[in-house]
Each structure stands twice: as C-alpha cells, then as structure tokens.
Design an enzyme around this catalytic site. Structure first.
Site, mmCIF file in Angstrom:
data_model
loop_
_atom_site.group_PDB
_atom_site.id
_atom_site.type_symbol
_atom_site.label_atom_id
_atom_site.label_comp_id
_atom_site.label_asym_id
_atom_site.label_seq_id
_atom_site.Cartn_x
_atom_site.Cartn_y
_atom_site.Cartn_z
ATOM 1 N N ASP A 220 -3.046 4.757 -2.593
ATOM 2 C CA ASP A 220 -4.165 5.270 -1.809
ATOM 3 C C ASP A 220 -4.662 6.602 -2.410
ATOM 4 O O ASP A 220 -3.844 7.484 -2.722
ATOM 5 C CB ASP A 220 -3.621 5.518 -0.391
ATOM 6 C CG ASP A 220 -4.686 5.751 0.641
ATOM 7 O OD1 ASP A 220 -5.431 4.811 0.929
ATOM 8 O OD2 ASP A 220 -4.760 6.878 1.176
ATOM 9 N N HIS B 206 -10.948 -2.984 3.502
ATOM 10 C CA HIS B 206 -10.917 -2.527 4.896
ATOM 11 C C HIS B 206 -11.774 -1.290 5.128
ATOM 12 O O HIS B 206 -11.851 -0.806 6.254
ATOM 13 C CB HIS B 206 -9.465 -2.245 5.292
ATOM 14 C CG HIS B 206 -8.886 -1.114 4.506
ATOM 15 N ND1 HIS B 206 -8.662 -1.199 3.148
ATOM 16 C CD2 HIS B 206 -8.531 0.145 4.855
ATOM 17 C CE1 HIS B 206 -8.196 -0.046 2.711
ATOM 18 N NE2 HIS B 206 -8.101 0.783 3.735
ATOM 19 N N ASP B 207 -12.377 -0.747 4.076
ATOM 20 C CA ASP B 207 -13.209 0.454 4.215
ATOM 21 C C ASP B 207 -14.697 0.158 4.068
ATOM 22 O O ASP B 207 -15.509 1.079 4.058
ATOM 23 C CB ASP B 207 -12.843 1.489 3.134
ATOM 24 C CG ASP B 207 -11.454 2.057 3.316
ATOM 25 O OD1 ASP B 207 -10.960 2.081 4.456
ATOM 26 O OD2 ASP B 207 -10.856 2.472 2.305
ATOM 27 N N GLU C 176 -6.418 3.508 -5.947
ATOM 28 C CA GLU C 176 -7.731 3.650 -5.320
ATOM 29 C C GLU C 176 -8.257 5.018 -5.675
ATOM 30 O O GLU C 176 -7.696 6.032 -5.262
ATOM 31 C CB GLU C 176 -7.618 3.524 -3.802
ATOM 32 C CG GLU C 176 -8.979 3.583 -3.142
ATOM 33 C CD GLU C 176 -8.975 4.258 -1.774
ATOM 34 O OE1 GLU C 176 -9.918 4.029 -1.015
ATOM 35 O OE2 GLU C 176 -8.047 5.047 -1.485
ATOM 36 N N ASP D 280 0.861 -1.172 0.000
ATOM 37 C CA ASP D 280 0.000 0.000 0.000
ATOM 38 C C ASP D 280 0.905 1.232 0.000
ATOM 39 O O ASP D 280 1.896 1.256 0.722
ATOM 40 C CB ASP D 280 -0.846 -0.005 1.281
ATOM 41 C CG ASP D 280 -2.253 0.479 1.046
ATOM 42 O OD1 ASP D 280 -2.402 1.492 0.359
ATOM 43 O OD2 ASP D 280 -3.195 -0.161 1.556
HETATM 44 C C1 GLC Z 1 -8.153 5.367 1.570
HETATM 45 C C2 GLC Z 1 -7.963 4.206 2.502
HETATM 46 C C3 GLC Z 1 -8.607 4.533 3.820
HETATM 47 C C4 GLC Z 1 -7.928 5.766 4.384
HETATM 48 C C5 GLC Z 1 -7.951 6.928 3.392
HETATM 49 C C6 GLC Z 1 -6.997 8.004 3.786
HETATM 50 O O1 GLC Z 1 -9.478 5.573 1.267
HETATM 51 O O2 GLC Z 1 -8.480 3.032 1.936
HETATM 52 O O3 GLC Z 1 -8.562 3.473 4.718
HETATM 53 O O4 GLC Z 1 -8.574 6.143 5.557
HETATM 54 O O5 GLC Z 1 -7.582 6.522 2.113
HETATM 55 O O6 GLC Z 1 -5.680 7.572 3.659
#
Ligand code: GLC
Length: 559
Positions: A203, A331-332, A258, A98
C-alpha cells in the site's frame, strides 16, 4: 528460488468486506470467500489479492491495521485463513496479501506505547514533532497536507506535540528511518511468507521515506502540500532493496507496489529487475483521463488521448527490463463501465468487454476487481449518508465548508467516490443480491442488483464473465500476448485505441472503439486476412484496409 511465476499471471482482487457474507452478519468473511473460490478459478485467474484481512478498527476499512499477525474477527480466525490459503493452493491460485506498512492504526500497541511515555522506544517508530508557536497559537510542525484533506499532523492530546498521518488521523505514519521499524516489517513479511503466501501488494509504498528535517512545502506545483517531501523520498530505493534481500528474495514471491504519483524516473527504478526492489507497480495515470489534475471528484470530459498515454507509457518504459500491471478498477475507483463518458445503458456489455480487451491485452499482468467481470456499474447512491468511506465524508464536509450547496457537493462526491466499488458483490437477484441471507449489509447494495448479477450474466447470451474467460485464456497462453512488445497506432484518433504486440515473428493487433458511434480505423498492412482471436460482436467489417468498428467493438487479430 524465484520463478517469476507472475509473468503470465492474472490477478483477481477480493475486497473481503463486500465479497460474500456466509454467516449473515452484514460483513463479508473468509468462509464466504472460500465458498466462491470455484467461481474465481473458473474465470481463468491465477492469483488472488486480498484487501486487508488483518485486525483493524476500520477507520479506513482495514487499511488501518492494529495487529499484523491476526485476522480480524469479523472475517474469521487464523484457522479460517489457513484453510483459505490451502483451498486457494489446491486450486492452483496464488495468494497475494495486502501490506499496509506506511502507517499503522493508532490502536496498534506500538502507537499506544509510544504515547504512554515520553521515554518509550516506540516513540521513534512514528514521526512525532513539536508544533510551532506563533504568538499564543500552536501550529502543526509543517504545512503538509493529508491525502484525505486537511493537515497531515494531529495534535497529541493537550501536549505541544503532533504525529504525522498522510491519510486518516487514525493512520499514524511509521518512521522507516528507524532500523527497528524495518526489522519489525521484515518479521511481519516473513511471518506470512512462512505460512505460504505468495506475495504482497504494498500500500502507498512510495511514501515510506520522508525528507528530514521536516519543513514547509512552498512549491506551487505540488500535487498536495508536502508531497515533494514524502513521495519517492530519499531512502525509498534502499528500503525496498532491504526488504528484497532480507525477505522477498528468500521465497518465491511476487510484489506489486501501489504508487502515489511517482516520478517517471523513480517508477522505472522501482521495477527495473536488476535493482531488486519490486516486481511491478500500479500505474493509474490513464484513470485520470476523466478528472481534473488527478482529483477524483472533479469531472472533466473523457480524454482518450490522455488515457492512451497513461496506458502505453509504462508498457514502453518497463518492457526491456521490468514488468507491468494493467488495471481498470480497484477498491478505490468507480466502476469502469460507468465512467470514461461511456453509454452504460445501451452498451454495458460491449463497453465492459471493450475496456477489458484494450486494457488487458497490453503488456503486463491484468488485475481484475471483483464484479468487474460481470460489468457491475456505479451505485445510484441517494445521499451522503449511504456512503461509508471516510474520504467521501471528509471531502463533502470540506466542500460544504466552502459554501458549495449540499446537493452540488453530493454530486461531486458521487462522481468519484470509492464507495461505488465497495457495495456488496451481486451474485444473484435474491435478497441482498445473494451477498447474504437478508441481514442489512455494512454498505448498502446497488439497487440494480436484480438486473446485474453473476447468475444472470452467466445465463445471458451476452455474458461479460464468459468473454473474460476467453480473453484471459489468450492472455495466459498466447506467448505474444504475454511477452510481445507494444506498439501504439493512431494515437490521435478520437474514437479508436489500437496497438500491436510483437514477439518472435508473431503479431497481435488489438483494436477498440471507445465510442457509441461507428468508427473506422486504417489498420497496418496485412490484417484483413488475419485470424480473429477475439471479438465482442459476431462479425467484423473491413473496407479497403480499414476496420469498420461498431459502437464499443473490440477485436484481437493474430498473424
Ligand atoms: C491506498 C489504499 C486505500 C487506502 C490508502 C491508505 O491508497 O488503496 O484504500 O485508503 O492507501 O492506506
């Protein structure tokens, strides 16, 4: 040389906090992950994505990094990581790290130095602006909102300056327009690639580039205030291309970004092969089919048509000159069997296997979130105090501020909380589900661990894990399942999702019943005698060209 190994990959996501705690201190760790690599390998995956393992003060559980080249002590040491990498590679498992580089922790030395002196060159690593004076009031530089509620600006001590944070106040946004920041990022990526990691998950990458000068967002349509000025920003394609040229293309990498509500046009440009930006991005539009306007905490009845649109859109768009990803959980997000208006009580196995079939047989790389392969469910949290995610608390406090009664506010939070995915992995029915040997875990257990756990699932006739094994084997080896073009059927059907994948004269038909009632679906011609490759029931009934599907039945036919 880039081999594009990702095209028939299957990825498993490990959230290290909650996977396996080998030293019984309440936190998952690297040693624990190593002890479970065979379990992951046996499932049939080919790569693992590790949520952040780097040093972090954990305001956002690892997504606020204070040292990009160090492993956090609670997870182990760099030597442990090197061993993890070696153990993965021994098993032919690729390693995806990540990379959280939209922002750093405010405890990162860059940020500390930035605040130490007004002349520090590190100030320009971040986005620091003067507030606006209105009378004797000092206001933030703009009306931009953080994704985690409230203003995206945090005042620096008693000064009249603010720094930008699109997430927690402890996550300061980097200034990607500063070439020195990009040099640092390239250096970090190459550090990990030189170690031998195989790729990255970036991310919230489509927030790297911001529009300057900073100004208020007056648009009524913004997903959140400021979004038009920091989502898919003016230089994002250029910056990704730069990372590709200076780092990613020099190794046999794979990347997945992401994205945060990207426009269709930008989403396509990110993954278009010839653009040399990213190999894939995540598209989450189908996961908004049971919430209001992408706001996770606000429930609406599941809309199957919306789910289909979100799932098939990217498969169509990226087919010719890009690649795709397929996601149900991470995880979200809340556990998939506990949403989409599914009847988890009676049909947990059928629903879990149906969801996997209709999602992962599509065009793209399946991403499986730890525990999804045994049908883990949403946690029965009893109070907000059991939840550790800062976002749950921010939103809860905000609702209470607007006079929503506490019980009701808690119900909203429990509906969409990220905490559901973050409870420890349920390995067996012993203390703390076998996550450790009894020390209180950092995040409470889901009380259903005695009923739902990996050991029990593997010993059951209806094993979700074993079904996944069959599914993933097809997904990795059947050329139609890898390369086939997706064509959707019966878009308006209110219970059934159905599509074909076609490649070099071979066809797969994938059908799933998304409801607790029987459903009938008129198949395209010629499938009554087709080979059944996969079925989550013992039989399949046809009548006059129609498939008569049982509750949550899913089938893959090949001709
Ligand atoms: C992404 C991650 C999340 C995090 C956010 C800020 O959405 O998946 O878990 O809180 O970014 O880094």
């Amino acid at each position: 040389m880039r081999t594009q190994w990702y095209k028939n990959a299957v990825v498993y996501q490990v959230y290290p906090f909650s996977f396996m705690d080998s030293n019984n201190d309440g936190w998952g760790d690297i040693e624990g992950i190593i002890s479970k690599l065979d379990y992951i390998k046996e499932l049939g995956v080919t790569a693992i994505w590790f949520s952040p393992l780097y040093q972090s003060p954990d305001y956002d559980y690892g997504y606020d990094i204070s040292d990009y080249k160090a492993i956090d002590v609670k997870f182990g040491t760099m030597e442990d990581f090197d061993r993890l990498l070696e153990e993965c590679h021994k098993r032919d498992l690729k390693v995806i790290m990540d990379m959280v580089i939209n922002h750093t922790s405010i405890e990162h030395p860059w940020f500390r130095k930035a605040l130490e002196s007004p002349d520090s060159p590190y100030r320009d690593y971040y986005i620091i602006r003067k507030g606006r004076r209105e009378g004797d009031q000092l206001l933030p530089p703009s009306n931009w909102e953080s994704s985690f509620t409230g203003s995206a600006w945090e005042r620096i001590g008693n000064t009249d300056e603010y720094y930008l944070h699109l997430f927690c106040p402890e996550q300061a946004d980097l200034n990607w327009d500063n070439p020195k920041v990009r040099d640092e990022i390239v250096d970090i990526l190459n550090f990990w690639l030189d170690k031998g990691v195989d790729g990255f998950r970036f991310d919230v990458f489509n927030m790297f580039s911001k529009v300057y000068p900073i100004k208020d967002d007056h648009s009524k349509k913004s997903f959140q205030k400021g979004a038009p000025y920091y989502v898919d920003g003016p230089h994002i394609h250029e910056y990704l291309n730069e990372l590709y040229n200076r780092s990613l293309s020099l190794y046999d990498t794979y990347t997945v970004g992401e994205s945060f509500h990207p426009s269709d046009e930008d989403a396509y440009a990110y993954v278009k092969e010839e653009n040399h930006e990213l190999d894939t991005i995540f598209n989450f539009a189908h996961l908004d089919a049971d919430n209001i306007a992408g706001k996770k905490f606000f429930w609406k009845p599941f809309d199957l048509k919306q789910f289909k649109k979100g799932l098939f859109g990217p498969q169509k768009t990226y087919y010719r000159d890009g690649w795709n990803t397929l996601v149900l959980e991470n995880h979200d997000n809340i556990r998939s069997v506990s949403r989409f208006s599914i009847d988890t009580g009676k049909y947990r196995y059928e629903a879990a296997t149906m969801l996997a079939t209709v999602t992962f047989m599509g065009f793209g790389i399946p991403f499986i979130y730890m525990g999804e392969e045994i049908g883990m469910t949403a946690c029965k949290f009893r109070s907000i105090d059991e939840m550790k995610d800062p976002v749950s608390h921010f939103v809860y406090d905000l609702l209470c501020k607007y006079h929503i009664p506490k019980q009701l506010a808690f119900r909203f939070i429990r509906y969409g909380a990220r905490d559901h995915a973050r409870v420890p992995m349920q390995w067996n029915g012993s203390v703390n589900g076998g996550f450790n040997r009894g020390h209180e875990p950092w995040q409470c257990m889901n009380p259903d661990y005695k009923e739902i756990n990996a050991e029990k699932d593997l010993n059951s006739k209806k094993s979700v894990y074993r079904f996944y094994q069959k599914l993933l084997k097809i997904k990795k080896t059947n050329e139609t399942a890898i390369y086939g073009e997706t064509e959707e059927y019966a878009h308006d059907h209110r219970q059934v999702i159905a599509y074909t994948r076609i490649y070099q004269g071979k066809t797969l038909l994938v059908m799933g019943n998304f409801s607790r009632y029987k459903a009938s679906f008129r198949m395209p011609d010629g499938y009554e005698y087709a080979e059944v490759l996969l079925n989550n029931y013992d039989s399949l009934k046809f009548s006059e060209g129609k498939a008569e599907l049982k509750p949550y039945q899913a089938v893959v036919l090949q001709k």
